[in-house]
Design a protein around this motif. Sequence first.
Motif, PDB file in Angstrom:
ATOM      1  N   ASN A  10      -4.008   3.743   3.535  1.00 23.03           N
ATOM      2  CA  ASN A  10      -3.374   3.118   2.377  1.00 23.03           C
ATOM      3  C   ASN A  10      -3.972   3.646   1.070  1.00 23.03           C
ATOM      4  OD1 ASN A  10      -1.658   1.432   0.962  1.00 23.03           O
ATOM      5  ND2 ASN A  10      -3.042  -0.326   1.088  1.00 23.03           N
ATOM      6  N   GLN A  11      -5.292   3.775   1.026  1.00 19.84           N
ATOM      7  CA  GLN A  11      -5.953   4.302  -0.175  1.00 19.84           C
ATOM      8  C   GLN A  11      -5.537   5.753  -0.433  1.00 19.84           C
ATOM      9  OE1 GLN A  11     -10.076   3.637   0.716  1.00 19.84           O
ATOM     10  NE2 GLN A  11     -10.107   1.632  -0.281  1.00 19.84           N
ATOM     11  N   LYS A  12      -5.477   6.559   0.612  1.00 20.52           N
ATOM     12  CA  LYS A  12      -5.080   7.966   0.459  1.00 20.52           C
ATOM     13  C   LYS A  12      -3.630   8.096   0.014  1.00 20.52           C
ATOM     14  CE  LYS A  12      -8.806  10.168   1.222  1.00 20.52           C
ATOM     15  NZ  LYS A  12      -9.380  11.022   0.199  1.00 20.52           N
ATOM     16  N   ALA A  13      -2.794   7.181   0.477  1.00 26.43           N
ATOM     17  CA  ALA A  13      -1.381   7.236   0.104  1.00 26.43           C
ATOM     18  C   ALA A  13      -1.190   6.949  -1.378  1.00 26.43           C
ATOM     19  CB  ALA A  13      -0.590   6.244   0.945  1.00 26.43           C
ATOM     20  N   HIS A  14      -2.099   6.191  -1.975  1.00 20.25           N
ATOM     21  CA  HIS A  14      -1.964   5.819  -3.388  1.00 20.25           C
ATOM     22  C   HIS A  14      -2.732   6.754  -4.326  1.00 20.25           C
ATOM     23  CE1 HIS A  14      -0.519   2.116  -1.489  1.00 20.25           C
ATOM     24  NE2 HIS A  14       0.191   1.994  -2.589  1.00 20.25           N
ATOM     25  N   GLU A  15      -3.386   7.755  -3.804  1.00 19.35           N
ATOM     26  CA  GLU A  15      -4.110   8.719  -4.654  1.00 19.35           C
ATOM     27  C   GLU A  15      -3.179   9.745  -5.222  1.00 19.35           C
ATOM     28  OE1 GLU A  15      -7.390  10.505  -2.619  1.00 19.35           O
ATOM     29  OE2 GLU A  15      -8.539   8.656  -2.622  1.00 19.35           O
TER      30      GLU A  15
END
Length: 102
Positions: free
Chosen positions: A97-102
């Motif tokens: 989820n964090q990588k998708a929002h970077e």
Amino acid sequence: MEITVTWQTIITIAAVLAAIGTIVGVIVKAVHWMDKQKQQSEDIDALRATHNHDMEAIKQEQTLLVYGVLACLKGLKEQGCNGPVTEAINKIEKHLNQKAHE
């Protein structure tokens, strides 16, 4: 008109020719050096392009592996495994989820 050639004249001519040869030699070396620098820059650019392509392929492979591990963990959870399995699922999903929002 008569030209007299003395040792001094010969030495002067030789000195002028040596100076011209030295100047030409320095210019040739400078041109070769600049060509070599240009070639090195082109080689570096080619390596950078190859590296970027390889890194993209590695990232795609790692993404597939993470999804595979996540699927396995979810399968284990469905079979009743808890504790570390649930914790690992949560960490992987949070990371994705964090990588998708970077």
